[in-house]
Design a protein around this motif. Structure first.
Motif, mmCIF file in Angstrom:
data_model
loop_
_atom_site.group_PDB
_atom_site.id
_atom_site.type_symbol
_atom_site.label_atom_id
_atom_site.label_comp_id
_atom_site.label_asym_id
_atom_site.label_seq_id
_atom_site.Cartn_x
_atom_site.Cartn_y
_atom_site.Cartn_z
ATOM 1 N N LEU A 173 -7.600 -35.659 44.011
ATOM 2 C CA LEU A 173 -7.804 -34.400 44.723
ATOM 3 C C LEU A 173 -9.265 -33.971 44.761
ATOM 4 C CD1 LEU A 173 -4.764 -32.258 43.504
ATOM 5 C CD2 LEU A 173 -4.973 -33.670 45.553
ATOM 6 N N ARG A 174 -10.104 -34.583 43.946
ATOM 7 C CA ARG A 174 -11.522 -34.219 43.889
ATOM 8 C C ARG A 174 -11.707 -32.726 43.617
ATOM 9 N NH1 ARG A 174 -14.836 -38.571 45.777
ATOM 10 N NH2 ARG A 174 -16.566 -37.185 45.306
ATOM 11 N N LEU A 175 -10.883 -32.186 42.727
ATOM 12 C CA LEU A 175 -11.027 -30.812 42.274
ATOM 13 C C LEU A 175 -11.832 -30.799 40.979
ATOM 14 C CD1 LEU A 175 -7.402 -29.481 42.855
ATOM 15 C CD2 LEU A 175 -9.445 -28.794 44.131
ATOM 16 N N PRO A 176 -12.549 -29.709 40.680
ATOM 17 C CA PRO A 176 -13.342 -29.654 39.435
ATOM 18 C C PRO A 176 -12.442 -29.755 38.214
ATOM 19 C CG PRO A 176 -13.243 -27.495 40.499
ATOM 20 C CD PRO A 176 -12.683 -28.478 41.476
ATOM 21 N N GLN A 177 -12.939 -30.445 37.183
ATOM 22 C CA GLN A 177 -12.182 -30.625 35.950
ATOM 23 C C GLN A 177 -12.791 -29.866 34.769
ATOM 24 O OE1 GLN A 177 -9.332 -32.220 35.511
ATOM 25 N NE2 GLN A 177 -9.104 -33.442 37.384
ATOM 26 N N SER A 178 -14.013 -29.396 34.903
ATOM 27 C CA SER A 178 -14.672 -28.702 33.794
ATOM 28 C C SER A 178 -15.091 -27.299 34.221
ATOM 29 C CB SER A 178 -15.894 -29.495 33.318
ATOM 30 O OG SER A 178 -16.826 -29.650 34.373
ATOM 31 N N GLY A 179 -15.273 -26.431 33.216
ATOM 32 C CA GLY A 179 -15.671 -25.057 33.492
ATOM 33 C C GLY A 179 -14.589 -24.254 34.186
ATOM 34 N N ILE A 254 -3.474 -44.656 52.955
ATOM 35 C CA ILE A 254 -4.022 -43.404 52.434
ATOM 36 C C ILE A 254 -5.280 -43.079 53.222
ATOM 37 C CG2 ILE A 254 -5.113 -42.269 50.462
ATOM 38 C CD1 ILE A 254 -3.249 -43.775 48.631
ATOM 39 N N VAL A 255 -5.342 -41.861 53.745
ATOM 40 C CA VAL A 255 -6.517 -41.390 54.468
ATOM 41 C C VAL A 255 -7.011 -40.127 53.768
ATOM 42 C CG1 VAL A 255 -7.450 -40.556 56.652
ATOM 43 C CG2 VAL A 255 -5.665 -42.325 56.651
ATOM 44 N N ARG A 256 -8.273 -40.143 53.365
ATOM 45 C CA ARG A 256 -8.849 -38.966 52.715
ATOM 46 C C ARG A 256 -10.141 -38.583 53.416
ATOM 47 N NH1 ARG A 256 -11.132 -39.639 46.928
ATOM 48 N NH2 ARG A 256 -12.942 -40.241 48.177
ATOM 49 N N THR A 257 -10.225 -37.319 53.822
ATOM 50 C CA THR A 257 -11.418 -36.798 54.475
ATOM 51 C C THR A 257 -11.987 -35.681 53.618
ATOM 52 O OG1 THR A 257 -10.533 -37.327 56.667
ATOM 53 C CG2 THR A 257 -12.353 -35.758 56.573
ATOM 54 N N LEU A 258 -13.256 -35.814 53.242
ATOM 55 C CA LEU A 258 -13.960 -34.790 52.476
ATOM 56 C C LEU A 258 -14.934 -34.079 53.387
ATOM 57 C CD1 LEU A 258 -14.776 -36.794 49.217
ATOM 58 C CD2 LEU A 258 -12.792 -35.329 49.654
ATOM 59 N N ASN A 259 -14.850 -32.765 53.425
ATOM 60 C CA ASN A 259 -15.754 -31.955 54.252
ATOM 61 C C ASN A 259 -16.249 -30.805 53.385
ATOM 62 O OD1 ASN A 259 -17.163 -30.765 56.324
ATOM 63 N ND2 ASN A 259 -15.358 -29.897 57.312
ATOM 64 N N ARG A 260 -17.384 -31.039 52.732
ATOM 65 C CA ARG A 260 -17.949 -30.071 51.798
ATOM 66 C C ARG A 260 -19.453 -29.983 52.022
ATOM 67 N NH1 ARG A 260 -14.875 -31.192 46.011
ATOM 68 N NH2 ARG A 260 -12.771 -31.421 46.877
ATOM 69 N N PRO A 261 -20.074 -28.907 51.577
ATOM 70 C CA PRO A 261 -21.538 -28.834 51.688
ATOM 71 C C PRO A 261 -22.191 -30.026 50.993
ATOM 72 C CG PRO A 261 -20.640 -26.680 51.136
ATOM 73 C CD PRO A 261 -19.496 -27.649 51.043
ATOM 74 N N GLY A 262 -22.943 -30.795 51.727
ATOM 75 C CA GLY A 262 -23.626 -31.951 51.166
ATOM 76 C C GLY A 262 -22.765 -33.179 51.006
ATOM 77 N N ALA A 293 -11.769 -45.957 31.668
ATOM 78 C CA ALA A 293 -13.092 -45.458 31.314
ATOM 79 C C ALA A 293 -13.531 -44.469 32.375
ATOM 80 C CB ALA A 293 -14.078 -46.618 31.224
ATOM 81 N N PRO A 294 -14.499 -43.604 32.080
ATOM 82 C CA PRO A 294 -14.995 -42.678 33.099
ATOM 83 C C PRO A 294 -15.381 -43.425 34.361
ATOM 84 C CG PRO A 294 -15.949 -42.156 30.960
ATOM 85 C CD PRO A 294 -15.206 -43.451 30.796
ATOM 86 N N ALA A 295 -14.898 -42.937 35.510
ATOM 87 C CA ALA A 295 -15.116 -43.637 36.772
ATOM 88 C C ALA A 295 -16.579 -43.589 37.160
ATOM 89 C CB ALA A 295 -14.262 -43.020 37.879
ATOM 90 N N MET A 296 -17.050 -44.709 37.747
ATOM 91 C CA MET A 296 -18.406 -44.729 38.298
ATOM 92 C C MET A 296 -18.412 -43.903 39.577
ATOM 93 S SD MET A 296 -19.322 -48.747 37.718
ATOM 94 C CE MET A 296 -21.027 -48.539 38.166
ATOM 95 N N LYS A 297 -19.486 -43.192 39.814
ATOM 96 C CA LYS A 297 -19.549 -42.292 40.962
ATOM 97 C C LYS A 297 -19.652 -43.078 42.259
ATOM 98 C CE LYS A 297 -19.441 -38.537 38.563
ATOM 99 N NZ LYS A 297 -18.305 -37.649 38.588
ATOM 100 N N ALA A 298 -18.747 -42.772 43.183
ATOM 101 C CA ALA A 298 -18.776 -43.351 44.509
ATOM 102 C C ALA A 298 -18.053 -42.394 45.424
ATOM 103 C CB ALA A 298 -18.111 -44.726 44.535
ATOM 104 N N PRO A 299 -18.443 -42.272 46.694
ATOM 105 C CA PRO A 299 -17.792 -41.325 47.590
ATOM 106 C C PRO A 299 -16.363 -41.720 47.874
ATOM 107 C CG PRO A 299 -19.780 -42.263 48.603
ATOM 108 C CD PRO A 299 -19.590 -42.930 47.318
#
Length: 299
Positions: A173-179, A254-262, A293-299
C-alpha cells in the motif's frame, strides 16, 4: 496439590489481565483478519513466472553509461514462490541469465512484485505485533448503520508516535509505517472486511485507503485500493486482476499507480505458468522460512 509461591502467584495474576486486555481491545479489529488458508482452503503453495518491464528498465538505466557497442545483460526468467504461513514470498531470477548482477536487480524490485492481496491490510501473521502495539494506544470502538450495513469503527490513538513495522498493513500500500499517531478502521460487520483505513502521522500527513473486494472460495479478496489525501495531492491506485486456477483465485495481473508530490510511477506485473501444491526446492523452502530483510528502495 502444592500451591504456588506467593510472589509467583502475584506476578501471574498481574500478567494475565494485560494479555487479555490486548486481545479484547483488538477483538473488533481481528474479526476482519483473513488468511489464504481460511479464504481458499487447500492452497498450500504455488510458484509462478513473473512478467514485467520494470527489470528491463532498470537494466537500461544501470547500463546507460556503457559504450553503445557493448552487449547489455539479458532479462532473466523471474519466478515467485509462495507458501501458506511463510513470513514472505520469494522472488528469484533463474536460468542462464541469473547472474549476480541480475539477482541484485530482481532483489531491488522484489518488494514491488510480491504484493499479496491477503496481506494488504491486517496481515494474518502479524497478530502478535498488533497486540503489542495495542498496549501503547488508546482504543475506541463504535458502530453505525449505513444503508442497512453495520460499520464498526476502530480507532487507535498513540500518545507516542508508533513504528508499525507492517503490523496493520503491508508494504504493497506504500503507506507510512513510522511516526503514526492515529489509525482508524471502518469494518463491514456482515462481510468482515476493512472498507476504509485512515492513517495520521506525527508530521500531520493524513491518508485514506478505500478497499473493494471480490468473492473467493470462503470469503472476499481485496482487488482494488485507492489511497488519497485530503488536499488531493496523493491519489494512488492498486488493482489486482485474479485468474482462476484449479478452483483457486490467484493474482493474474497487478497494476499500481503512484501519484504523489515528487513521485509518479506506473507498474504492471503479470503472473503466469502457475504450479500449485508441488514440492518446492530446498533452497526456496529455506528462504521462505526466513523473515524478509529490509527492502531495497525502488519505485
Amino acid at each position: 496439590m502444592k500451591s504456588l509461591p506467593l510472589p509467583l502467584l502475584i506476578v501471574m495474576l498481574l500478567a494475565a489481565p494485560a494479555v487479555a486486555r490486548a486481545e479484547d481491545r483488538l477483538a473488533a479489529l481481528e474479526v476482519a483478519t483473513h488468511s489464504a488458508g481460511t479464504l481458499q482452503p487447500g492452497l498450500k503453495n504455488y510458484q509462478a513466472t513473473v512478467v514485467t518491464d520494470r527489470i528491463a528498465a532498470m537494466i537500461q538505466s544501470s547500463t546507460a553509461s556503457m559504450p553503445a557497442d557493448l552487449p547489455r545483460p539479458e532479462v532473466p526468467t523471474v519466478v515467485k514462490y509462495w507458501r501458506l504461513g511463510a513470513p514472505r514470498s520469494v522472488i528469484v531470477a533463474t536460468g542462464a541469465q541469473a547472474t549476480p548482477f541480475m539477482q541484485q536487480m530482481v532483489q531491488r524490485v522484489s518488494a514491488n512484485l510480491a504484493i499479496e492481496p491477503d496481506d494488504l491490510v491486517l496481515p494474518p501473521g502479524k497478530a502478535g505485533e498488533r497486540r503489542r502495539l495495542a498496549e501503547q494506544a488508546s482504543i475506541k470502538s463504535t458502530e453505525t448503520t449505513v444503508a442497512d450495513n453495520v460499520l464498526r469503527r476502530v480507532e487507535l490513538l498513540f500518545a507516542t508516535p508508533a513504528d508499525l513495522d507492517d503490523a496493520f498493513y503491508g508494504n504493497g500500500l506504500r503507506l507510512p509505517q513510522s511516526g503514526i499517531t492515529k489509525l482508524q478502521f471502518d469494518i463491514d460487520v456482515k462481510t468482515r472486511t476493512v472498507r476504509e483505513l485512515v492513517v495520521l502521522t506525527a508530521t500531520g500527513d493524513q491518508l485514506l485507503a478505500e478497499f473493494r473486494y471480490r468473492p473467493a472460495r470462503d470469503g472476499l479478496l481485496a482487488e482494488r485500493v485507492r489511497i488519497t489525501s485530503p488536499d488531493g495531492k496523493v491519489d494512488d491506485r492498486l488493482e489486482v486482476t485474479f485468474t482462476e486456477i484449479a478452483g483457486y483465485f490467484l493474482p493474474g495481473k497487478i497494476v499500481r499507480t503512484l501519484n504523489r508530490p515528487g513521485l509518479q510511477d506506473h507498474l504492471e506485473v503479470l503472473f503466469t505458468n502457475y504450479r500449485l501444491n508441488q514440492q518446492l526446492p530446498d533452497e526456496i523452502e529455506a528462504q521462505l522460512a526466513t523473515p524478509a530483510a529490509p527492502a531495497m528502495k525502488a519505485p
